[in-house]
Design an enzyme around this catalytic site. Structure first.
Site, mmCIF file in Angstrom:
data_model
loop_
_atom_site.group_PDB
_atom_site.id
_atom_site.type_symbol
_atom_site.label_atom_id
_atom_site.label_comp_id
_atom_site.label_asym_id
_atom_site.label_seq_id
_atom_site.Cartn_x
_atom_site.Cartn_y
_atom_site.Cartn_z
ATOM 1 N N TYR A 155 0.828 -1.212 0.000
ATOM 2 C CA TYR A 155 0.000 0.000 0.000
ATOM 3 C C TYR A 155 0.863 1.263 0.000
ATOM 4 O O TYR A 155 0.617 2.190 -0.778
ATOM 5 C CB TYR A 155 -0.922 -0.032 1.224
ATOM 6 N N LYS A 159 0.949 4.055 -2.986
ATOM 7 C CA LYS A 159 0.576 5.463 -2.777
ATOM 8 C C LYS A 159 1.748 6.401 -3.044
ATOM 9 O O LYS A 159 1.554 7.517 -3.533
ATOM 10 C CB LYS A 159 0.017 5.651 -1.362
HETATM 11 N N1 LIG Z 1 -10.108 5.996 4.824
HETATM 12 C C1 LIG Z 1 -8.852 6.376 5.056
HETATM 13 O O1 LIG Z 1 -8.402 6.523 6.212
HETATM 14 C C2 LIG Z 1 -7.931 6.650 3.904
HETATM 15 C C3 LIG Z 1 -6.709 7.268 4.167
HETATM 16 C C4 LIG Z 1 -5.846 7.542 3.118
HETATM 17 C C5 LIG Z 1 -6.202 7.207 1.824
HETATM 18 N N2 LIG Z 1 -7.390 6.605 1.592
HETATM 19 C C6 LIG Z 1 -7.713 6.271 0.210
HETATM 20 O O2 LIG Z 1 -8.965 6.792 -0.128
HETATM 21 C C7 LIG Z 1 -9.597 5.954 -1.088
HETATM 22 C C8 LIG Z 1 -10.991 5.582 -0.615
HETATM 23 O O3 LIG Z 1 -10.907 4.928 0.627
HETATM 24 P P1 LIG Z 1 -12.177 4.675 1.542
HETATM 25 O O4 LIG Z 1 -11.673 4.622 2.930
HETATM 26 O O5 LIG Z 1 -13.256 5.632 1.170
HETATM 27 O O6 LIG Z 1 -12.545 3.178 1.116
HETATM 28 P P2 LIG Z 1 -13.946 2.454 0.826
HETATM 29 O O7 LIG Z 1 -13.651 1.005 0.918
HETATM 30 O O8 LIG Z 1 -15.040 3.024 1.652
HETATM 31 O O9 LIG Z 1 -14.237 2.834 -0.708
HETATM 32 C C9 LIG Z 1 -13.409 2.356 -1.743
HETATM 33 C C10 LIG Z 1 -14.248 2.169 -2.993
HETATM 34 O O10 LIG Z 1 -13.361 1.734 -4.050
HETATM 35 C C11 LIG Z 1 -14.056 0.725 -4.779
HETATM 36 N N3 LIG Z 1 -13.089 -0.130 -5.488
HETATM 37 C C12 LIG Z 1 -12.222 -1.029 -4.945
HETATM 38 N N4 LIG Z 1 -11.560 -1.668 -5.910
HETATM 39 C C13 LIG Z 1 -12.010 -1.174 -7.095
HETATM 40 C C14 LIG Z 1 -11.700 -1.447 -8.458
HETATM 41 N N5 LIG Z 1 -10.813 -2.392 -8.800
HETATM 42 N N6 LIG Z 1 -12.331 -0.726 -9.413
HETATM 43 C C15 LIG Z 1 -13.245 0.212 -9.075
HETATM 44 N N7 LIG Z 1 -13.602 0.494 -7.819
HETATM 45 C C16 LIG Z 1 -12.979 -0.194 -6.828
HETATM 46 C C17 LIG Z 1 -14.827 -0.049 -3.728
HETATM 47 O O11 LIG Z 1 -15.875 -0.803 -4.313
HETATM 48 C C18 LIG Z 1 -15.320 1.083 -2.836
HETATM 49 O O12 LIG Z 1 -16.585 1.585 -3.278
HETATM 50 C C19 LIG Z 1 -8.652 4.779 -1.306
HETATM 51 O O13 LIG Z 1 -7.822 5.028 -2.419
HETATM 52 C C20 LIG Z 1 -7.825 4.771 -0.036
HETATM 53 O O14 LIG Z 1 -6.568 4.187 -0.222
HETATM 54 C C21 LIG Z 1 -8.270 6.313 2.597
#
Ligand SMILES: NC(=O)c1ccc[n+]([C@@H]2O[C@H](COP(=O)([O-])OP(=O)(O)OC[C@H]3O[C@@H](n4cnc5c(N)ncnc54)[C@H](O)[C@@H]3O)[C@@H](O)[C@H]2O)c1
Length: 254
Positions: A155, A159
């Site tokens: 991961y 990133k």
């Molecule tokens: N939540 C956090 O603390 C956090 C922190 C830093 C970065 N992020 C990043 O933010 C983004 C969203 O995270 P989140 O926490 O909202 O997650 P989440 O799991 O709530 O949402 C992620 C979405 O991505 C979709 N997805 C996964 N694989 C896919 C694919 N192959 N094609 C299309 N869609 C796909 C899933 O179906 C889901 O709807 C991610 O990139 C994550 O790495 C999140």
């Protein structure tokens, strides 16, 4: 920060941060394509945007598949006439110490988080160049791009790759009036982090000067700024939206 009539693709928009970004852009008048591998979830979010008086459509797409991404981008042009903005949100973490990680899991994490962003940037970038009217690309990175974390090998690498991909694209597309920036969330409350172990969560939040976890709206506000005309001269930058987490480690008086 009006986006009236602008066609915006948001990937990973069925849940969490992506959903909030899609709702936010929709509320500002964007024509939103809610793109996600979860077709039912994408349709539900598109319905929420329409229910609030906006314009949206759902697109079922696995962002790690180049053919599906091309078909999705073509469908956006058919539906809305152009691709004016892309927000790459789709992603997830599989946590494992590197020495225990399988090759398949490594490929899965890099395939969605990094290759997926490349494929979507390529598909949108080509269309934005053809259209000749500029554009906005915003890639969701993470504080994991800056700070290594235990069991985060794939991961963190993905990133960090997103950050450099963003900067390279800023150089390559800037001359076309297309800006490419990234937003790096810290620990943010979403369905994904609801499953985080309590010890991890407590350890992370103890290092956040703001004293709370991020909310999806915190991230969506930064994305809205970067997507708006106000950010016309901001290119190749990463905005960490993390309550001060990445500013430093010591949060007590010396
Ligand atoms: N939540 C956090 O603390 C956090 C922190 C830093 C970065 N992020 C990043 O933010 C983004 C969203 O995270 P989140 O926490 O909202 O997650 P989440 O799991 O709530 O949402 C992620 C979405 O991505 C979709 N997805 C996964 N694989 C896919 C694919 N192959 N094609 C299309 N869609 C796909 C899933 O179906 C889901 O709807 C991610 O990139 C994550 O790495 C999140």
């Amino acid at each position: 920060m009006e986006l009236s009539g602008k066609s915006a693709i948001v990937t990973g928009a069925a849940s969490g941060i992506g959903r909030e970004i899609a709702l936010t852009l929709g509320a500002r008048g964007a024509l939103v394509t809610v793109a996600d591998v979860n077709a039912g979830g994408a349709a539900a979010v598109a319905g929420e945007i329409e229910g609030a008086g906006g314009t949206a459509r759902a697109a079922a797409v696995d962002v790690s598949d180049g053919g599906q991404v091309e078909a999705m981008a073509a469908s956006v042009v058919s539906a809305y006439g152009s691709v004016d903005a892309l927000v790459n949100v789709a992603g997830f973490a599989l946590n494992s110490p590197v020495v225990d990680m399988s090759e398949d899991d490594w490929d899965l994490v890099l395939g969605v988080n990094l290759k997926g962003q490349f494929l979507c940037c390529r598909a949108a970038g080509r269309r934005m160049i053809e259209q000749g009217t500029g554009g906005r690309i915003i890639n969701i990175a993470s504080t994991a791009a800056l700070n290594a974390r235990y069991a985060g090998g794939a991961y963190c690498a993905a990133k960090a790759g997103v950050v450099q991909l963003t900067k390279v694209l800023a150089l390559e597309l800037g001359g076309y009036g297309i800006t490419v920036n990234a937003v790096g969330p810290g620990f943010t409350e979403t369905p994904a982090t609801a499953e985080s172990p309590g010890e991890y969560r407590a350890n992370f939040l103890a290092q956040v000067p703001a004293g709370r976890a991020g909310r999806p709206g915190d991230i969506a506000n930064a994305v809205l700024f970067l997507a708006s005309p106000l950010a016309e001269y901001v290119n190749g930058q990463v905005i960490y939206v993390d309550g001060g987490y990445s500013a430093g480690k010591l949060t007590v008086r010396g």
